[in-house]
Write a protein that holds these residues in place. Structure first.
Motif, PDB file in Angstrom:
ATOM      1  N   GLU A 118      14.750  24.498  26.488  1.00 37.95           N
ATOM      2  CA  GLU A 118      15.519  25.618  25.689  1.00 37.95           C
ATOM      3  C   GLU A 118      16.267  26.486  26.972  1.00 37.95           C
ATOM      4  O   GLU A 118      15.669  27.026  27.690  1.00 37.95           O
ATOM      5  CB  GLU A 118      14.862  26.482  24.952  1.00 37.95           C
ATOM      6  N   GLU A 150      21.276  34.622  24.481  1.00 36.87           N
ATOM      7  CA  GLU A 150      22.125  33.325  23.905  1.00 36.87           C
ATOM      8  C   GLU A 150      21.339  32.362  24.209  1.00 36.87           C
ATOM      9  O   GLU A 150      20.903  31.869  25.305  1.00 36.87           O
ATOM     10  CB  GLU A 150      23.479  33.191  24.410  1.00 36.87           C
ATOM     11  N   GLN A 152      20.173  27.913  23.415  1.00 40.52           N
ATOM     12  CA  GLN A 152      20.535  26.673  23.223  1.00 40.52           C
ATOM     13  C   GLN A 152      19.364  25.818  23.521  1.00 40.52           C
ATOM     14  O   GLN A 152      18.933  25.658  24.574  1.00 40.52           O
ATOM     15  CB  GLN A 152      21.719  26.036  23.715  1.00 40.52           C
ATOM     16  N   PHE A 154      18.450  21.874  24.010  1.00 39.21           N
ATOM     17  CA  PHE A 154      19.049  20.567  24.553  1.00 39.21           C
ATOM     18  C   PHE A 154      17.839  19.330  24.790  1.00 39.21           C
ATOM     19  O   PHE A 154      16.890  19.553  25.067  1.00 39.21           O
ATOM     20  CB  PHE A 154      19.549  20.849  26.115  1.00 39.21           C
ATOM     21  N   PRO A 185      27.538  27.094  24.857  1.00 37.45           N
ATOM     22  CA  PRO A 185      27.503  25.954  23.917  1.00 37.45           C
ATOM     23  C   PRO A 185      28.175  26.141  22.489  1.00 37.45           C
ATOM     24  O   PRO A 185      27.920  27.286  21.933  1.00 37.45           O
ATOM     25  CB  PRO A 185      26.249  25.610  23.699  1.00 37.45           C
ATOM     26  N   THR A 188      26.760  23.302  17.648  1.00 32.53           N
ATOM     27  CA  THR A 188      25.527  23.150  17.131  1.00 32.53           C
ATOM     28  C   THR A 188      25.106  23.932  16.121  1.00 32.53           C
ATOM     29  O   THR A 188      23.711  24.321  16.064  1.00 32.53           O
ATOM     30  CB  THR A 188      24.768  23.357  18.592  1.00 32.53           C
ATOM     31  N   PRO A 191      24.806  30.349  15.161  1.00 36.65           N
ATOM     32  CA  PRO A 191      23.551  30.963  15.739  1.00 36.65           C
ATOM     33  C   PRO A 191      22.796  31.767  14.832  1.00 36.65           C
ATOM     34  O   PRO A 191      23.769  32.350  14.003  1.00 36.65           O
ATOM     35  CB  PRO A 191      24.153  31.606  17.057  1.00 36.65           C
ATOM     36  N   ARG A 218      20.960  28.947  18.712  1.00 39.26           N
ATOM     37  CA  ARG A 218      21.833  27.845  17.861  1.00 39.26           C
ATOM     38  C   ARG A 218      20.991  27.059  17.221  1.00 39.26           C
ATOM     39  O   ARG A 218      19.780  26.416  17.845  1.00 39.26           O
ATOM     40  CB  ARG A 218      22.518  27.002  18.877  1.00 39.26           C
ATOM     41  N   CYS A 221      19.855  20.787  18.182  1.00 40.58           N
ATOM     42  CA  CYS A 221      20.097  20.005  19.633  1.00 40.58           C
ATOM     43  C   CYS A 221      21.294  19.568  19.970  1.00 40.58           C
ATOM     44  O   CYS A 221      22.101  19.281  19.073  1.00 40.58           O
ATOM     45  CB  CYS A 221      18.848  19.230  19.650  1.00 40.58           C
TER      46      CYS A 221
END
Length: 261
Positions: A118, A150, A152, A154, A185, A188, A191, A218, A221
Motif C-alpha cells: 500500500e 492518497e 493505492q 498494488f 493512480p 482503480t 476513492p 482507492r 488493486c
C-alpha cells in the motif's frame, strides 16, 4: 513534540485491539486503517476535510508491505502483527512469469513479485518541501497542518506491461505552485474519502493516534512492475526510504471510526 509524534505516526504492529469498550482508547478522533467497504462509524470528533491533493504540498511518499486497509480488491487476510494486513485478491492467480525473480535478484526493500504493498502519498497544508518521514510535513512555522493521504494498493509483479511507479514519483515536480507527484493512480475505482488518523504499527485500538488526516483510498488493486519500484528507490532519493513499513491492524470498533458519507 508534535514533530516527534508526526514523524513516527505513519509507516511504522500490534494485534487487533480488543472489542471490549474498556480497552479502547478514549477521547480520540477517528482512527485508520479501516474496511473501506463499510460506512459505519460512531466517532463524533469532527475536523475540516483537507483540500484536494492538487491544492496541498506533497511532503512524503512511502510504502507498507501488505495493505493496511481492507477494501473490495484486497480482502485476503495476511495475519496479525507488523507484517499482517491484507493482500490483493489476484495474489493466487499470478503467472509464473509475473512471479519470476527480477534480473539480478533485486528486490524493493524485501518486496518481491507476488507481494502486496500500500503506497501513501502524504500531503500537507504547510509550505514545505518533500522529505524524509512525516517530519517533512510540518515546519517550525506550521506545526498543525491539514494532512491528506492518497492511497493505492498494488500487486507487485515482474511485468514491464504493468504500471510503472516512476509515473507516480515526485522527481522535483511542481504544479500551480505546489509540490506534486507526476501523477496519481487512476482506473482503480472512485476513492473512498473519510476522516481518520495516522497509521503504522505503533498504534492499536488501545493506543490511538492523535493526528487528524483526510484519507482518500482507492478500492481496487493494480498490478505494478517490480522493476519500476527498484528504479524509483534509486531515483527519488529525497524521501530517503530504506524499508517498506509495517502495518497497523484494522480498526474495527465503531467508536473509533468516522461514518463515511
Amino acid at each position: 513534540m508534535k514533530q516527534t509524534i508526526l514523524a513516527a505516526a505513519i509507516g511504522l504492529f500490534v494485534p487487533f485491539g480488543s472489542s471490549f469498550a474498556e480497552d479502547l482508547c478514549k477521547g480520540y478522533g477517528p482512527q485508520t486503517p479501516r474496511d473501506i467497504s463499510s460506512k459505519a462509524g460512531t466517532n463524533k470528533r469532527l475536523f475540516n476535510e483537507a483540500p484536494e491533493a492538487a491544492g496541498l504540498n506533497l511532503c512524503n511518499i512511502h510504502t507498507h508491505t501488505n495493505a493496511e486497509h481492507k477494501g473490495p480488491g484486497f480482502t485476503i487476510f495476511a495475519g496479525s502483527g507488523e507484517h499482517g494486513g491484507f493482500k490483493c485478491n489476484e495474489t493466487d492467480s499470478l503467472t509464473a512469469a509475473e512471479l519470476a525473480e527480477p534480473e539480478g535478484g533485486e528486490s524493493f526493500h524485501g518486496v518481491k513479485p507476488g507481494d502486496t504493498i500500500e503506497v501513501h502519498w502524504v500531503y500537507s497544508s504547510c509550505d514545505v518541501q518533500p522529505g524524509k518521514g512525516l517530519g517533512a510535513c510540518l515546519s517550525e512555522s506550521c506545526a498543525n497542518p491539514q494532512l491528506r493521504v492518497e492511497a493505492q494498493v498494488f500487486l507487485v509483479v515482474n511485468d514491464s506491461n504493468a504500471l510503472n511507479f516512476m509515473d507516480f514519483a515526485y522527481m522535483g515536480n511542481s504544479a500551480n505552485g505546489f509540490q506534486q507527484p507526476k501523477s496519481l493512480p487512476a482506473g482503480t475505482g472512485t476513492p473512498v474519502v473519510f476522516a481518520g488518523s495516522t497509521t503504522g504499527p505503533s498504534y492499536t485500538q488501545a493506543t490511538c493516534s492523535p493526528l487528524q488526516v483526510t484519507w482518500s483510498v482507492r478500492p481496487q488493486c493494480a498490478k505494478l512492475d517490480i522493476n519500476s519500484l527498484n528504479a524509483w528507490s534509486k531515483a527519488d532519493k529525497v524521501f530517503e526510504e530504506d524499508h517498506s513499513h509495517g502495518v497497523r491492524q484494522l480498526v474495527t470498533a465503531p467508536e473509533l471510526l468516522a461514518p463515511i458519507n
